[in-house]
Scaffold this motif. Sequence first.
Motif, PDB file in Angstrom:
ATOM      1  N   ARG A  33      -7.069   5.623  10.794  1.00  0.00           N
ATOM      2  CA  ARG A  33      -6.394   5.366   9.527  1.00  0.00           C
ATOM      3  C   ARG A  33      -6.635   3.912   9.115  1.00  0.00           C
ATOM      4  O   ARG A  33      -6.585   3.015   9.948  1.00  0.00           O
ATOM      5  CB  ARG A  33      -4.905   5.635   9.672  1.00  0.00           C
ATOM      6  CG  ARG A  33      -4.106   5.590   8.385  1.00  0.00           C
ATOM      7  CD  ARG A  33      -2.650   5.957   8.651  1.00  0.00           C
ATOM      8  NE  ARG A  33      -2.542   7.321   9.147  1.00  0.00           N
ATOM      9  CZ  ARG A  33      -2.447   8.407   8.386  1.00  0.00           C
ATOM     10  NH1 ARG A  33      -2.434   8.263   7.068  1.00  0.00           N
ATOM     11  NH2 ARG A  33      -2.362   9.600   8.909  1.00  0.00           N
ATOM     12  N   GLU A  39      -3.871   4.191   1.643  1.00  0.00           N
ATOM     13  CA  GLU A  39      -4.480   4.293   2.959  1.00  0.00           C
ATOM     14  C   GLU A  39      -5.380   5.517   3.012  1.00  0.00           C
ATOM     15  O   GLU A  39      -5.208   6.470   2.255  1.00  0.00           O
ATOM     16  CB  GLU A  39      -3.411   4.371   4.051  1.00  0.00           C
ATOM     17  CG  GLU A  39      -2.474   5.557   3.935  1.00  0.00           C
ATOM     18  CD  GLU A  39      -1.453   5.602   5.072  1.00  0.00           C
ATOM     19  OE1 GLU A  39      -1.488   4.705   5.920  1.00  0.00           O
ATOM     20  OE2 GLU A  39      -0.655   6.554   5.106  1.00  0.00           O
ATOM     21  N   PRO A  73      -4.913   6.140  -2.249  1.00  0.00           N
ATOM     22  CA  PRO A  73      -6.066   5.347  -1.808  1.00  0.00           C
ATOM     23  C   PRO A  73      -7.093   5.157  -2.912  1.00  0.00           C
ATOM     24  O   PRO A  73      -7.393   6.088  -3.658  1.00  0.00           O
ATOM     25  CB  PRO A  73      -6.638   6.182  -0.658  1.00  0.00           C
ATOM     26  CG  PRO A  73      -6.191   7.575  -0.936  1.00  0.00           C
ATOM     27  CD  PRO A  73      -4.837   7.438  -1.567  1.00  0.00           C
ATOM     28  N   GLN A 129      -5.766   0.836   5.962  1.00  0.00           N
ATOM     29  CA  GLN A 129      -4.793   0.489   4.936  1.00  0.00           C
ATOM     30  C   GLN A 129      -5.375  -0.512   3.952  1.00  0.00           C
ATOM     31  O   GLN A 129      -6.388  -1.161   4.219  1.00  0.00           O
ATOM     32  CB  GLN A 129      -3.532  -0.091   5.589  1.00  0.00           C
ATOM     33  CG  GLN A 129      -2.783   0.895   6.455  1.00  0.00           C
ATOM     34  CD  GLN A 129      -1.605   0.264   7.147  1.00  0.00           C
ATOM     35  OE1 GLN A 129      -1.407  -0.955   7.082  1.00  0.00           O
ATOM     36  NE2 GLN A 129      -0.816   1.076   7.836  1.00  0.00           N
ATOM     37  N   TRP A 175       0.812  -1.210   0.000  1.00  0.00           N
ATOM     38  CA  TRP A 175       0.000   0.000   0.000  1.00  0.00           C
ATOM     39  C   TRP A 175       0.848   1.264   0.000  1.00  0.00           C
ATOM     40  O   TRP A 175       0.407   2.325  -0.428  1.00  0.00           O
ATOM     41  CB  TRP A 175      -0.931   0.012   1.219  1.00  0.00           C
ATOM     42  CG  TRP A 175      -0.217  -0.025   2.535  1.00  0.00           C
ATOM     43  CD1 TRP A 175       0.140  -1.122   3.249  1.00  0.00           C
ATOM     44  CD2 TRP A 175       0.244   1.100   3.301  1.00  0.00           C
ATOM     45  NE1 TRP A 175       0.786  -0.769   4.398  1.00  0.00           N
ATOM     46  CE2 TRP A 175       0.868   0.593   4.463  1.00  0.00           C
ATOM     47  CE3 TRP A 175       0.181   2.476   3.122  1.00  0.00           C
ATOM     48  CZ2 TRP A 175       1.429   1.423   5.425  1.00  0.00           C
ATOM     49  CZ3 TRP A 175       0.741   3.303   4.079  1.00  0.00           C
ATOM     50  CH2 TRP A 175       1.349   2.783   5.225  1.00  0.00           C
ATOM     51  N   GLN A 176       2.090   1.159   0.479  1.00  0.00           N
ATOM     52  CA  GLN A 176       2.929   2.350   0.511  1.00  0.00           C
ATOM     53  C   GLN A 176       3.319   2.755  -0.901  1.00  0.00           C
ATOM     54  O   GLN A 176       3.657   1.927  -1.734  1.00  0.00           O
ATOM     55  CB  GLN A 176       4.177   2.098   1.350  1.00  0.00           C
ATOM     56  CG  GLN A 176       3.850   1.924   2.837  1.00  0.00           C
ATOM     57  CD  GLN A 176       5.101   1.704   3.668  1.00  0.00           C
ATOM     58  OE1 GLN A 176       6.018   1.045   3.216  1.00  0.00           O
ATOM     59  NE2 GLN A 176       5.125   2.251   4.865  1.00  0.00           N
TER      60      GLN A 176
END
Length: 621
Positions: A232, A204, A179, A234, A174-175
Motif C-alpha cells: 500500500r 492511497e 487515489p 500513500q 490523504w484520508q
Amino acid sequence: MIIGTAGHIDHGKTTLVRALTGVDTDRLPEEKARGISIELGYAYLDVPGAKERVGFIDVPGHEKLVHTMLAGASGIDFGLLLVAADDGVMPQTREHLAVLSLLGLTRGAVAITKADRAEPGRIESLTAEVRELLAGTGLAEAPIVAVCAQTGQGVEALRELLFNAARQMPPRAWQGLAPRLAVDRAFTLDGVGTVVTGTLHAGEIAVGDELVLAGRRARVRSLHAQNRVVERAQAGQRCAVALAGIAKDEAPRGAWLTAPHVALATDRFDARLQLWPGEARPLRSGARVHLHLGAQSTMASVAVLDGDLIEPGAAARVQLVCHGPVGAWRGDRLVLRDAGATRTLAGGIVLDPFAPTRYRRTPERLDELAACELPTTARRRERLLVLSQLGLDLARFAQAEGLAEPLQGWALGDEAHAALTHRLLGALADYHAKSPDELGPDAARLRRLVSPRMAEPLWRQVLNELRGRGQVAVRGAFVHLPVHGVQLSATEQRIAQKVAPRLAAAGAEGAWARDLAKDCAEPEPLMRTTLARLAQQGDLHQVVKDLYLDTPTMTALAATVRRLATEQGHVAAAAFRDATGLGRKRAIQILEHFDRVGLLRRVGDEHRLRADSALFAPLEH
C-alpha cells in the motif's frame, strides 16, 4: 517527503544528489555522455531514527527542458535550489525559483554548490544576492548552505537539514481522498509488464486495486513506494505501479492514474491565477499559454473573469480553455508559461474543473467560485448548496473534489427548495384554472413551466418528495394538485363502466360524446360531464372537442410516435398515418394533441419528440 532539485544547467544538481544519497540519477547513456540531465531522475535516502525515507527528484536545468522539470515539480514537498559559486544566479535559477514559488512551495533550502571554487568573500556576497532573490517568494526564509560535493564540505550539514525537514513534514491529507497519481514515466519490465511512475498526489493505492488510466481500466499488480516493495502507498510518496490490462504506449506522460469514480478530462476549468511579479506586462484575456498541471502540458487560452487583465504580482480568477483534455481537480496547482515557452508567467490553483461555457462572469457564478475557494470540503459543499438554485450534483461535486467515497443523487438547499415548491404549486393552480377538464401537465411539461434548466433527476426527486408529503398527486405521468382529482359520484362511476369497453373497441379512431350517450342510453349533458371528469383524472383524453380516447390507446400511439422519431428524427403526419392505419384527418388531430400536451413539438411541417417528456410513461418511484 519528496525533494525536488532545481537550478541552472551544470550547477551540480545530479552531483550533489549523488553525494547525499550515493545514487547517480543520470540513467540514460546520452545523459552520461553529455553530462546533463535530460529526463527526471530519482534517488532515495533513509531518515535516521524514522521509518520514512525522503525521495529526490533530480530535474533538468537546461532551458529547453523546463517542461520536463515541471513534470516533476508539481509533486514535490521541499525545494532544493542550487546556485554554483562560480556562476552565481543564472536565468534558469530565476525561472526554477519562479516555478517553485508559483506552485505554492514554502518549504525549501538553497545550496551554494562548488564552494571550493569560490574566491574569498564570494560565498558571503552570493548568499546576500540569493537572499535578495528569494525575497517576496514562498522560500524567502529558506536556509542557505554552502557545499562542495567533491570534497564533502557542507554535505553532512545539508543532509541533516533535510532530515530535520522530513521529521517536521506534516502528513499529507490523504484520508477521505481518492487515489490520483500523475504519470511522469512508463516502461516495460520482463515478467512484470507495464510500469508507471509518478508522485501520488492524493489518497492511497493498494495491490489489487482497479484503477483508470487514460480511459482504460487497469489492475495494480505490484507496487513500489519510495523505492521499496509495499502492499500500500500513500499520498506524498514516489510510486512505481505495475499494471495489468494496459500497454506502455497507453500510458503517456501526463496521464492520471485514478479511482474510476473521480476520473475526469476537461477542456476548460476555472482557477485563481497569480502573475509572477517579475513579468513586464499584464496578462490579458485571450492570451495563449502553455499550461502545466500535474505531469501534463498543453496549450490553453486565458479568459480573465475579474476584469480583463492581471497586473504583475496580482491575482485574479480566470477560465483556462485548453486545446486538449486535462485532468484537473479542485485544489491542484498549475503553472503557465508564455506561448513561446521561453519563460514562466504565472501559477495558480484549480477552483472548478467543470467550468461553464456561458454566464461565466455573472455575479452568481463568481459567488460559486468564491465558495470553491473555502478551505474545507464541508464548507465548500455547504456554501455551494446554498448558492445552487438548480441543485447540487453530488456525484460531480465528489468528482471535482476527488473524494474517496462516491456520492450519488442531487441536493437542493432549503431556500431553493421552498422557492421551487412555491413556483410548482402556483403553476399547477394556474394550469388547473386554465384547463379544468385536464388532469394536469405531465412531469416534463411542468418542469418546462417551473424550472426548465433543472436537471431531470433532481426534478423527479423533488416531485417524489412533494408527492410523499401529499402536496401533489401523480397519475401516470400527469401531475396535479390533490384537490383537483375530483372523486366520481356513483352515477358517474356507473357511466364510466359503460363507456370503458366502447372506448377500447373504438381504439385510435376514438368515440364522440354524443355517440357514447346514445349507445349507453344516458343523457348527453350527463355523459359530457362524466367524460370531462374522467379526462380530468387522466383515465380518458379529449383529442378534439367531444372526441375521446382511452389511456391504453394513447399509450400505444405515443409508443408509435417515439419509434418513428427514433427511426426518422421526426414524426411526419403521413408516416404516423401509415403506421397506425388512421385517416389523415384523425392522424393530424392526434399529432396536434401530442403537440399541445408536450409529447411533441411542432417545427415547421414536422413534429419533433421532446426528449425529456415522460408523457404516457410511469413516474419513477
